[in-house]
Write a protein that holds these residues in place. Structure first.
Motif, PDB file in Angstrom:
ATOM      1  N   TYR A 397       0.838  -1.206   0.000  1.00 39.44           N
ATOM      2  CA  TYR A 397       0.000   0.000   0.000  1.00 39.44           C
ATOM      3  C   TYR A 397       0.872   1.255   0.000  1.00 39.44           C
ATOM      4  O   TYR A 397       0.638   2.194  -0.772  1.00 39.44           O
ATOM      5  CB  TYR A 397      -0.914  -0.006   1.234  1.00 39.44           C
ATOM      6  CG  TYR A 397      -1.549   1.335   1.520  1.00 39.44           C
ATOM      7  CD1 TYR A 397      -2.703   1.734   0.844  1.00 39.44           C
ATOM      8  CD2 TYR A 397      -0.998   2.204   2.454  1.00 39.44           C
ATOM      9  CE1 TYR A 397      -3.279   2.965   1.096  1.00 39.44           C
ATOM     10  CE2 TYR A 397      -1.564   3.442   2.708  1.00 39.44           C
ATOM     11  CZ  TYR A 397      -2.701   3.819   2.032  1.00 39.44           C
ATOM     12  OH  TYR A 397      -3.264   5.049   2.273  1.00 39.44           O
ATOM     13  N   LYS A 403      -2.684   5.150  -5.105  1.00 39.49           N
ATOM     14  CA  LYS A 403      -3.384   4.260  -4.182  1.00 39.49           C
ATOM     15  C   LYS A 403      -4.883   4.351  -4.437  1.00 39.49           C
ATOM     16  O   LYS A 403      -5.410   5.461  -4.549  1.00 39.49           O
ATOM     17  CB  LYS A 403      -3.077   4.630  -2.730  1.00 39.49           C
ATOM     18  CG  LYS A 403      -1.584   4.616  -2.378  1.00 39.49           C
ATOM     19  CD  LYS A 403      -1.369   5.116  -0.964  1.00 39.49           C
ATOM     20  CE  LYS A 403       0.085   5.090  -0.560  1.00 39.49           C
ATOM     21  NZ  LYS A 403       0.964   5.949  -1.334  1.00 39.49           N
ATOM     22  N   PRO A 404      -5.603   3.258  -4.537  1.00 43.10           N
ATOM     23  CA  PRO A 404      -5.150   1.861  -4.430  1.00 43.10           C
ATOM     24  C   PRO A 404      -4.967   1.180  -5.784  1.00 43.10           C
ATOM     25  O   PRO A 404      -4.883  -0.035  -5.844  1.00 43.10           O
ATOM     26  CB  PRO A 404      -6.316   1.222  -3.672  1.00 43.10           C
ATOM     27  CG  PRO A 404      -7.521   1.944  -4.169  1.00 43.10           C
ATOM     28  CD  PRO A 404      -7.077   3.346  -4.490  1.00 43.10           C
TER      29      PRO A 404
END
Length: 628
Positions: A397, A403-404
């Motif tokens: 992450y 992200k994501p």
């Protein structure tokens, strides 16, 4: 109703062959008096010895009422007590009829009695045995009452644990959206909950001020099996109040001195909340770890029980005169007709110990230590697997540029697959090092237990130093392993290289590690404390019946603290399970954050991957790509 064997249905009282053997301190540890015990119809009411009774038929007929089955006029050794003394029935047991005359302890109105070997003993020699036997009875009664309380309250205990689970989940979900507010609310609530505890203790202390007998000290009261007695004493509530006040002051002082670092910790917690939000399955990963640990514990327990019960009862020849067969093994079943009995008429074949004299039995203690070592190794391996799996998921992450979108589809399962496929040896090696240290600690405790009888102060001092050193070493290795697994999850290098890189990375950022990471751990600990406190207060008011709305609903209990303590301990473990995921996420992001600061400089070629909130607090910026 009587539920014993049919032959004992008319024998409701328990008789001790030699109550003085109950005076041993081991009775309080083993909860068993090391003398023959049998059921009798009534307690003895006269002084008598086996030697004197044997010479008189009428006396011996009376004496046989207190002998085991199978006793005959020719076979009495070991089947009958050496003496009888006047006794009274108490809690369905025969205890010596002790009294006092002119300040002297008596039994059956006599200050002395014949112990069956021709020696006259003082009646006071019976006191310790009676006391210990009584403590054993009371302890068993307390255990039975606690068991009854569990049978009456297990349903409500489960409801309390479910409430703790839902509260922990709600707390973590709220942290994702309201991290800053939740942290400050958590801090204030912890202070208020402890403050209420201090106030409640003071009110109980003040209420007992005029109560008769409430000013007795804990030292004067001594140990009581009825723990409710302690709550009727002022000093108990005063001690609780002082302990809570000290905890309150420590927390407030820490918050005052660390108030600036709390802002950075909040930003780190915010990012951890986002990471957990994107990988929600991580919250339930501790259940998988718990399942594996249950299997490991079950295997260890079954093996330990098998090894323990593989011993055999060893009987040896005991005699008072010279005998060639003294201390040799014997078979009690046919000893009376054996050659040993014929050559040594006054000898007896008595139980000596559980064990054996084969090669297997000689090394049984070594096998038990090996089993404990394997338990440590497997348990540490399972824990390490959980740490590396979570670290790999949270690292994916942090290092995702967008992200994501740039994260794997199933980051947790992908990380678990990588850990098992590529890093099993790393996990086994790291857990092996920790297990060796733990088994050395167990050996030191074993040696300390064996050397307690010795009065060698130097040996005691040396053992104390060694135990302290290995305790510190275990804590350090656990800390190093945890960070090494994070580095393995990030770079995929071997254990030694990862441990070295993690150690020097943390040393280069010692101030941040000592302050920022520990402040975050402290805030998460306050979260656990808050959940335990809220559930504990609710359980207290429910089970104690202090709230009128719950008076008819709450079960009737012997000790209301039993379900309260169970709910509090269970709530802590539940909260710890959820927050352990959070703590691993924070530690992983923190290490990634330190790597980010060292590897990147904010240029277009090497931009910082930390969140914008952290960059603002640290005054770090990503430079824009120059226009072409």
């Amino acid at each position: 109703t009587f539920k014993g064997p049919i032959q004992n249905r008319n024998k409701p009282l328990l008789f001790y062959f030699n109550i003085m053997k109950c005076a041993s301190p081991m009775v309080l540890l083993e909860f068993q008096c090391p003398t023959t015990q049998m059921c009798v119809e009534k307690c003895p009411d006269k002084f008598m010895t086996l030697v004197k009774a044997y010479s008189n038929k009428n006396d011996f007929d009376y004496y046989k009422n207190f002998c085991q089955e199978g006793v005959t006029n020719t076979m009495v050794s070991g089947l009958c007590p050496a003496m009888l003394i006047p006794s009274t029935a108490f809690t369905r047991r025969c205890f010596p009829a002790l009294g006092q005359k002119g300040g002297v302890i008596t039994v059956g109105n006599n200050s002395k009695f014949d112990d069956g070997t021709g020696n006259m003993r003082d009646a006071k020699d019976l006191v310790d045995g009676v006391k210990n036997a009584t403590v054993v009875i009371e302890a068993r009664q307390v255990v039975m009452k606690i068991f009854e309380d569990y049978t009456r309250s297990w349903y409500w205990i489960l409801i309390g644990l479910v409430i703790a689970t839902l509260t922990s989940l709600l707390f973590i979900v709220l942290l994702r959206f309201l991290a800053a507010i939740m942290v400050w609310i958590m801090i204030v609530l912890v202070i208020l909950v402890i403050g209420y505890g201090i106030f409640h203790c003071y009110m109980e202390y003040a209420a007992l001020k005029e109560a008769p007998g409430a000013n007795v000290t804990l030292q004067d009261l001594g140990f009581q099996t009825d723990f409710a007695v302690y709550l009727q004493i002022q000093q108990t509530w005063l001690a609780f109040m002082i302990i809570l006040a000290i905890v309150e002051v420590i927390i407030i002082l820490l918050l005052i001195f660390l108030r600036k670092r709390i802002l950075i910790s909040i930003a780190l917690i915010k990012e951890a909340s986002r990471a957990v939000g994107h990988i929600m399955s991580s919250l339930f990963y501790p259940l998988f770890t718990f399942l594996l640990l249950t299997i490991v514990i079950a295997y260890w327990a079954v093996t330990a029980v098998f090894l323990s019960t593989s011993n055999e009862a060893v009987y040896k020849v005991f005699n008072e005169s010279v005998c060639d067969y003294s201390r040799t093994n014997c078979d009690p079943a046919n000893y009376s007709s054996s050659d040993m009995k014929k050559q040594c008429p006054d000898s007896q074949c008595l139980f000596a110990f559980y064990g054996g004299e084969t090669l297997y039995h000689k090394y049984l203690i070594g096998l038990q230590f090996y089993n404990v070592f394997l338990f440590f190794w497997c348990a540490n391996f399972v824990t390490a697997l959980g740490q590396m799996t979570l670290a790999g998921a949270f690292a994916s992450y942090y290092w995702a540029f967008v992200k994501p979108d740039d994260m794997p589809t199933c980051p947790l399962f992908s990380s678990l697959g990588r850990s098992l496929r590529y890093h099993t040896g790393t996990l086994a090696f790291g857990s092996l090092i920790l297990s060796i240290i733990q088994i050395i600690r167990v050996l030191l405790e074993y040696l300390d237990h064996k050397l307690k009888v010795a009065q060698n102060k130097f040996a005691k001092f040396l053992l104390c130093c060694l135990k302290c050193c290995f305790w510190c070493l275990e804590k350090f290795v656990k800390f190093l392993n945890r960070n090494a697994y994070i580095m393995v999850a990030i770079y995929g290098k071997n254990f030694c290289t990862s441990a070295r890189d993690a150690f020097f990375l943390l040393m280069r950022n010692m101030i941040r590690v000592a302050v920022l990471d520990k402040v975050t751990d402290f805030l998460l600990f306050l979260g656990k404390l808050l959940i335990v406190g809220l559930v504990g207060v609710f359980a207290f008011f429910f089970f104690s019946g202090r709230v009128k709305a719950f008076e008819n609903t709450a079960p009737s209990l012997h000790y209301y603290w039993v379900p309260i303590l169970t709910v509090v301990v269970g709530s802590y473990f539940i909260a710890h399970g959820f927050f352990s995921v959070y703590a691993m996420c924070v530690d992983t992001l923190f290490l990634c954050f330190l790597e980010d600061l060292e590897r990147n400089d904010g240029s277009p070629e090497r931009p910082y991957l930390m969140p914008e909130s952290l960059r603002k607090i640290l005054n770090k910026k990503n430079k824009s790509q120059p226009a072409q």
